[in-house]
Design a protein around this motif. Structure first.
Motif, PDB file in Angstrom:
ATOM      1  N   ARG A   1      43.651 -47.316  28.949  1.00 35.07           N
ATOM      2  CA  ARG A   1      42.424 -46.824  29.561  1.00 35.07           C
ATOM      3  C   ARG A   1      41.894 -45.594  28.809  1.00 35.07           C
ATOM      4  NH1 ARG A   1      41.626 -45.857  35.978  1.00 35.07           N
ATOM      5  NH2 ARG A   1      39.427 -46.247  35.850  1.00 35.07           N
ATOM      6  N   PHE A   2      42.774 -44.726  28.376  1.00 43.96           N
ATOM      7  CA  PHE A   2      42.370 -43.540  27.626  1.00 43.96           C
ATOM      8  C   PHE A   2      41.764 -43.926  26.275  1.00 43.96           C
ATOM      9  CE2 PHE A   2      43.328 -40.063  24.654  1.00 43.96           C
ATOM     10  CZ  PHE A   2      42.580 -39.050  25.249  1.00 43.96           C
ATOM     11  N   HIS A   3      42.374 -44.922  25.602  1.00 44.91           N
ATOM     12  CA  HIS A   3      41.836 -45.386  24.321  1.00 44.91           C
ATOM     13  C   HIS A   3      40.451 -45.988  24.504  1.00 44.91           C
ATOM     14  CE1 HIS A   3      45.257 -44.648  21.764  1.00 44.91           C
ATOM     15  NE2 HIS A   3      46.082 -45.245  22.630  1.00 44.91           N
ATOM     16  N   SER A   4      40.252 -46.742  25.550  1.00 44.99           N
ATOM     17  CA  SER A   4      38.943 -47.341  25.826  1.00 44.99           C
ATOM     18  C   SER A   4      37.904 -46.263  26.109  1.00 44.99           C
ATOM     19  CB  SER A   4      39.022 -48.285  27.021  1.00 44.99           C
ATOM     20  OG  SER A   4      39.896 -49.343  26.746  1.00 44.99           O
ATOM     21  N   LEU A   5      38.290 -45.256  26.890  1.00 47.30           N
ATOM     22  CA  LEU A   5      37.373 -44.165  27.198  1.00 47.30           C
ATOM     23  C   LEU A   5      37.027 -43.375  25.937  1.00 47.30           C
ATOM     24  CD1 LEU A   5      35.864 -42.566  29.363  1.00 47.30           C
ATOM     25  CD2 LEU A   5      37.917 -41.166  29.625  1.00 47.30           C
TER      26      LEU A   5
END
Length: 88
Positions: free
Chosen positions: A4-8
């Motif tokens: 999720r952090f990589h996507s954000l």
């Protein structure tokens, strides 16, 4: 790090890059139009030079000289041939 952090982080990077496209210098974008080929939507071959350049000043002087010439001696490549064709 989570997925999720990589996507954000990727989304924020794309947003920053896209916002930079909207703030391109107007002189840069106007000048780049001169380098686009005609087949790709660029300026036509008979387009006058840009105002403020030495070529534009010379073009305007030539245009004024042609305007002051009598119509019979003027060499208008655009309309001269069509007038001859219409007269025949």
């Amino acid at each position: 790090m989570s997925m999720r952090f990589h996507s954000l982080l990727l989304l924020v990077g794309f947003a920053a890059g896209l916002s930079g496209c909207g703030t391109v210098n107007e002189k840069l974008s106007a000048g780049m139009g001169d380098y686009v080929p005609q087949w790709a939507g660029g300026l036509p071959a008979d387009a006058p030079p840009r105002p403020g350049t030495p070529q534009y000043d010379a073009w305007m002087k030539e245009r004024e000289q042609r305007r002051l010439q009598p119509a019979a001696t003027r060499d208008d490549s655009k309309t001269g041939q069509s007038r001859l064709d219409a007269a025949q």
